[in-house]
Design an enzyme around this catalytic site. Structure first.
Site, mmCIF file in Angstrom:
data_model
loop_
_atom_site.group_PDB
_atom_site.id
_atom_site.type_symbol
_atom_site.label_atom_id
_atom_site.label_comp_id
_atom_site.label_asym_id
_atom_site.label_seq_id
_atom_site.Cartn_x
_atom_site.Cartn_y
_atom_site.Cartn_z
ATOM 1 N N HIS A 183 3.427 4.084 12.761
ATOM 2 C CA HIS A 183 2.473 5.200 12.838
ATOM 3 C C HIS A 183 3.039 6.383 13.631
ATOM 4 C CE1 HIS A 183 -1.318 2.728 11.600
ATOM 5 N NE2 HIS A 183 -0.248 2.421 10.919
ATOM 6 N N GLU A 189 -5.231 1.859 2.582
ATOM 7 C CA GLU A 189 -5.109 0.710 3.486
ATOM 8 C C GLU A 189 -5.374 1.143 4.909
ATOM 9 O OE1 GLU A 189 -3.137 -2.285 6.133
ATOM 10 O OE2 GLU A 189 -2.805 -0.137 6.016
ATOM 11 N N GLU A 190 -4.842 2.299 5.257
ATOM 12 C CA GLU A 190 -4.903 2.753 6.655
ATOM 13 C C GLU A 190 -6.300 3.186 7.080
ATOM 14 O OE1 GLU A 190 -2.496 2.259 8.593
ATOM 15 O OE2 GLU A 190 -0.643 2.268 7.421
ATOM 16 N N HIS A 210 0.817 -1.211 0.000
ATOM 17 C CA HIS A 210 0.000 0.000 0.000
ATOM 18 C C HIS A 210 0.850 1.260 0.000
ATOM 19 C CE1 HIS A 210 0.080 1.132 4.372
ATOM 20 N NE2 HIS A 210 0.174 -0.168 4.589
ATOM 21 N N ASP A 226 5.877 2.095 6.767
ATOM 22 C CA ASP A 226 4.581 1.407 6.640
ATOM 23 C C ASP A 226 3.756 2.192 5.635
ATOM 24 O OD1 ASP A 226 2.078 0.296 6.902
ATOM 25 O OD2 ASP A 226 1.789 0.883 8.984
#
Lengths: 330, 361, 345
Positions: free
Chosen positions: C312, C201-202, C63, C172
């Protein structure tokens, strides 16, 4: 039928690890199905062809059961674990679980300061008799199912994994008894229901049925201080109107009631506040499916002593046979 | 049609999620004069198609407005001193703090009128005496004997709230189920707007089912209809008591055009352009994550659908006194109509190409 | 310096606003793939044709999006109100630097100074709605000229290598994107390889769902960056995964049970090739595998992930050997993938 129930409920098959269940069910249905196939996620699908003029009907009963999976092995060889599906911590103390390789473990917990509380799963561990990660016969990521022998006491049948092996039994018996049907009926023994009705989703996407009927257990309101609910053991097949995941197709509910009344099959109407079934997935698959559920009333769901009534099971089978043997007009 | 009459017809018809047959019939009658075909799909959504004038195969715009409303369902029939009462559970996101002492209709063997009732707080268990009434406290009182109730009501029967649409000051109105009949009304205005105006695209107007419970009709109708693009129409928070931040909008200040992950930037822009062309006052509503509307389901049908979202400001959402300004309903209808008139053969290619053009900085 | 990781992590691509990353990746892969296109959600989908030796259609997904912020309002004093896009630990944001909107205007995240708080507030976490982004505008009008409501903001961190590890934002899942770029640049595979550089995605695995539907592969592999909690901890608990111990293989997370046949194939491939690997702690989290697996009639799928500490946050750390081994393991897994791997009884 108790022999078949015993065989299915005692078998190993946590969500995602249903290979053994498929091997058990397939020989039971081979002689009665026109075709048998296994799809990409592992759903076992048996087709009974219709005599023509009917609909495409999918019947879903899930093969998987709740279980646990190892997340960590402590320096002393104890296993920390996570849940596969809705495992209830207060049912765990002293439970036994079995891994795919046959290793058996017992479950206990850290010293609990406050015994009036329900503690999270992180407080529990499995003891398989190991003393370190090196001599531990299982590893992180291995899955285990609960073990408990089947008990038949009068009409009451008790076992772990009655949810939803009893639904599988209803499907198998229906397939056996259904002489002719106008419908093309797809009996799907589904995977991964307990972790989010996943198997039924892909099966329904693939099969694209007109009508979907799940066979699953439902809760009852007939035990001391139960959450009020108009379902009792022994009062007949439960026709689902609503649960917390879906509202059944109104026309299908009406048809189920009519068939039950016409054939004098005892039934109850079900409005369930917690949980859902494979019908939830079937309903929203593709362009939508007219979906409903015939539930087997069951006490102590997600414990290792899930209890159903043999007469209710019989009512569910009869009701499903009646529905499938006749035209379906929604 | 007179907008008040339209809203009255729509809101005063009962349609809790899962029991939309009756409202589908009402909407069928409203839309029939304006469209080329009407049908009900497998889960009960109403699909109306108005053909465009471009040569077939034409691109299709799907308009989704949900026709279901929140409601209740009978969970148990209980007896007290020979009288029959009903225990219920919610259908959709009912605000349980305000259902006590509301009027209801129980859709049993026949429709029965009743009221939501409870024992007074001082007669409830101590731990519940200072809490809002819960479903364990509330009963529906039909004023009937147990025998009469049993003859007419069974577990699984739907219950709807009953409250006529009322005129407030100016063009504001108040009633139940304006979420989302206000949007169904706006789609009706849109179809009316398109009469006598040329448009290239087919319009697929869908009154979706079971939005309040699981966005069912959005997912399934978008899958089955395979539109080239889609717009969801739903209500949004109106500025008013307790709702005065940037996520709430003046009643009468025009519809919102929404932006966020559930919305294609090209659809957002096309709606803005349509508003500009009409010199219509609109606001931008932001959704950083989940929009909580049919747009969420429409966007990810099949290979993905460029989706837009339009909102009608509404006060007191999910109560029986939901309030809107009829000007916003009419504007929303015209905005959708103008969007459709402006859609051309190149639209999808243009908004797709824009996804690969560097932003000017 | 790994230029690929540097360029990819420094690019901005908050969920649903991935254009910069999409354009960058398009340029990185255009010469190595046979086709590419962008779909209705913004996924960048590419096809690298195979040698024709295998009939499989294989999807590899990574992603493009990262967690970030969305501007929701502008206060009269010129500061910007915002909401989180994707999951945040509220403790992450206060006192961080962000870049706002397509013009990448620098802003800082502030809140009421600690001195002005009541004693009992000083120890509580500041909630997102009590924070503002300050771009230095003197009032609402000045700010409105620079930033529009609905625009996004992302962290600012320059990629930096610390020996065998690297610090940056958005590993990420730009680490997964970088690995997928490398896989596309390798020689052709026996089968047609479809790549999805997916969006959103998140915010709920949204892009991969429609990408998988459109591509309809036989098998899918997801390349991710998974949280590593290998920090000092006196308790005997799992660290999920640890840096330096190799690619992490998913077995089960909150939303997926990975296909056991593929998990077996990946671990056997690792052993056969002498590549270290670790089984990620089952339980929490979730990857695009969840939605790919339940698309259409079901698509066998599994995940290989680069372990990343401090997920994150603007200051993630990965191990570059783990990253190299993810590429190695993914490529070896693909090259040895045959229809037999997913055959069922």
């Amino acid at each position: 039928m108790n022999e078949l129930i015993k065989k299915l409920v005692e078998a190993y098959g946590p969500s995602g690890f249903e290979d053994g269940m498929r091997d058990l069910i397939r020989p039971e249905i081979e002689a009665y199905a026109d075709e048998i196939s296994v799809d990409a996620l592992g759903n076992l699908i048996a087709v009974k062809k219709g005599s023509g003029g009917g609909l495409k009907v999918m019947i879903a009963a899930h093969m998987d059961e709740i279980g646990v999976m190892v997340t960590h092995i402590t320096q002393d060889g104890f296993l920390r674990f996570t849940n596969i599906g809705g495992v209830l911590p207060h049912n765990l103390m002293g439970s036994r679980v079995q891994f795919a390789n046959g290793v058996i473990g017992v479950i206990s917990s850290d010293r609990l300061e406050d015994r009036s509380k329900i503690h999270p799963l992180t407080k529990f561990f499995i003891d398989v008799g190991a003393s370190s990660p090196d001599d531990c016969p299982v590893g992180v990521g291995d899955a285990a199912g609960f073990i408990r022998p089947f008990l038949a006491q009068g009409k009451r049948l008790t076992a772990k994994a009655m949810d939803d092996r009893i639904g599988c039994v209803v499907a198998i018996e229906t397939l056996k008894r259904l002489k002719t049907t106008p419908h093309d009926v797809y009996f799907a023994f589904t995977v991964q229901e307990e972790v989010g009705v996943r198997g039924a989703m892909t099966a329904a996407n693939h099969l694209d049925p007109d009508v979907g009927i799940a066979l699953d257990v439902t809760l009852t309101g007939d035990v001391p201080e139960a959450r009020p609910m108009a379902i009792s053991l022994g009062q007949g097949a439960a026709i689902k109107v609503k649960d917390s995941g879906m509202i059944a197709h109104a026309g299908l509910v009406r048809l189920m009631k009519q068939r039950a009344e016409a054939a004098q099959i005892s039934y109850q109407l079900e409005v369930l506040d917690g949980g859902s079934t494979d019908a939830r997935s079937m309903q929203i698959a593709n362009g939508g499916t007219a979906a409903g559920c015939i539930s087997i009333p069951c006490r102590y769901v997600h414990s290792q002593s899930e209890t159903v009534d043999a007469d209710d099971v019989e009512s569910c089978i009869k009701l499903l046979v009646e529905i499938l043997a006749n035209p379906i007009n929604l | 049609m007179d907008t008040f009459k339209l809203l009255q017809t729509l809101t005063e018809t009962a349609a809790p999620s899962g029991r939309e047959q009756q409202i589908a019939q009402v909407i069928t009658e409203l839309w029939e004069p304006y469209v080329d075909s009407l049908s009900i799909d497998r889960v009960g959504s109403l699909i109306a198609v108005k053909n465009g004038r471009a040569p077939a195969p034409r691109p299709r715009l799907l308009l989704a407005a949900h026709m279901d409303e929140i409601g209740l369902m009978v969970r148990q029939v209980v007896e007290h001193a020979g009288n029959g009462f009903l225990r219920v559970t919610n259908v959709g996101g009912v605000d349980i703090r305000q259902i006590y002492a509301q009027l209801v209709t129980v859709h049993g063997r026949k429709d029965l009128h009743g009221v939501m009732a409870s024992l007074p707080p001082h007669m409830l268990p101590d731990e519940r005496s200072d809490k809002p009434f819960g479903y364990e406290d509330l009963v529906i009182d039909l004023g009937l004997s147990m025998a009469e109730v049993q003859a007419n009501v069974s577990v699984g029967d739907f219950v709807s709230f009953r409250q006529p649409l009322r005129k407030l000051q100016g063009k504001r109105v108040s009633g139940k189920a304006l979420d989302n009949r206000a949007s169904v009304a706006a789609v009706t205005v849109c179809l009316e707007y398109l009469q006598g105006r040329a448009h290239d695209w087919d319009v697929v107007a869908v009154a979706t089912v079971q939005e309040e419970t699981r966005l069912l009709g959005a997912y399934t109708s978008a899958f089955a209809q395979r539109p080239s693009a889609a717009v969801a129409i739903d209500v949004t928070f109106g500025k008013g008591p307790g709702a005065n931040d940037e996520n709430a909008f003046e009643l009468g200040g025009g519809p919102t055009i929404d932006i966020g992950p559930n919305v294609h930037p090209g659809m957002y822009q096309a709606l803005q352009d349509a508003a500009d062309a009409l010199e219509m006052s609109v606001n931008t509503a932001t959704h950083a994550r989940y929009s909580g509307t049919d747009a969420f389901g429409l966007q990810i049908a099949r290979e993905g659908i460029p989706t837009g979202l339009v909102g009608i400001p509404l006060r007191y959402m999910h109560t029986m006194v939901e309030s809107v300004d009829m000007k916003d309903v009419e504007r929303t209808g015209r905005l959708l109509g103008e969007l459709i008139v402006r859609l051309d053969a190149k639209f999808i290619d243009t908004i797709t190409a824009a996804m690969m053009e560097a932003d000017k900085s | 310096m790994n230029e690929l990781l540097k360029n990819l992590t420094e690019a901005v691509g908050v969920s649903s606003n991935e254009k910069e990353v999409r354009l960058l990746i398009r340029d990185l892969i255009a010469n190595y793939v046979d086709e590419w296109h962008v779909d209705a959600l913004g996924n960048l989908l590419a096809l690298k044709k195979g040698t024709g030796a295998s009939p499989l259609r294989v999807l590899v997904d990574a992603h493009m999006d990262e967690v970030g912020l969305m501007i929701t309002d502008i206060d009269s004093n010129g500061t910007l109100k915002f909401e989180g896009v994707g999951g945040f630990n509220d403790r992450t944001l206060l006192g961080k630097v962000v870049q706002v909107g397509p013009k990448k205007i620098t802003g800082v995240i502030g809140a009421r100074p600690v001195h002005l708080l009541e004693a009992n507030q000083r120890n509580s976490v500041v909630k997102i709605d009590a924070m503002r982004i300050d771009i230095g505008a003197k009032n609402k009008d000045a700010a409105s000229g620079k930033v529009k409501v609905g625009e996004f903001a992302a962290f600012v961190t320059e990629y930096e290598e610390l020996g065998v590890t690297a610090v940056g934002k958005a590993f990420d899942d730009r680490a997964g994107c970088a690995a997928l770029v490398e896989l596309l640049r390798a020689r052709p595979y026996p089968f047609d390889l479809y790549a999805s550089f997916s969006v959103q995605e998140e915010v709920g695995l949204r892009g991969a769902e429609v990408a998988a539907y459109g591509i309809n592969p036989d098998v899918a592999l997801v390349l991710e960056c998974t949280p590593a909690y290998d920090l000092p901890n006196e308790n005997d608990v799992s660290s999920n995964v640890a840096l330096g111990k190799g690619p992490s293989i998913y077995v089960m997370d909150r939303v997926t049970i990975q296909d056991p046949r593929l998990v077996g194939h990946i671990t056997r491939t690792a052993v056969a090739n002498g590549i270290p690997f670790q089984i990620r702690q089952p339980g929490g989290g979730g990857t695009n595998t969840a939605v790919i697996q339940r698309t259409r009639g079901g698509i066998p799928a599994a995940t290989i992930a680069v372990p990343g500490r401090h997920a994150h946050t603007p200051t993630m750390i990965i191990n570059l050997e783990d990253y190299a081994n993810v590429i190695k393991l993914a490529e070896a897994t693909l090259r040895s993938l045959t229809p037999d791997v997913i055959k069922r009884n």
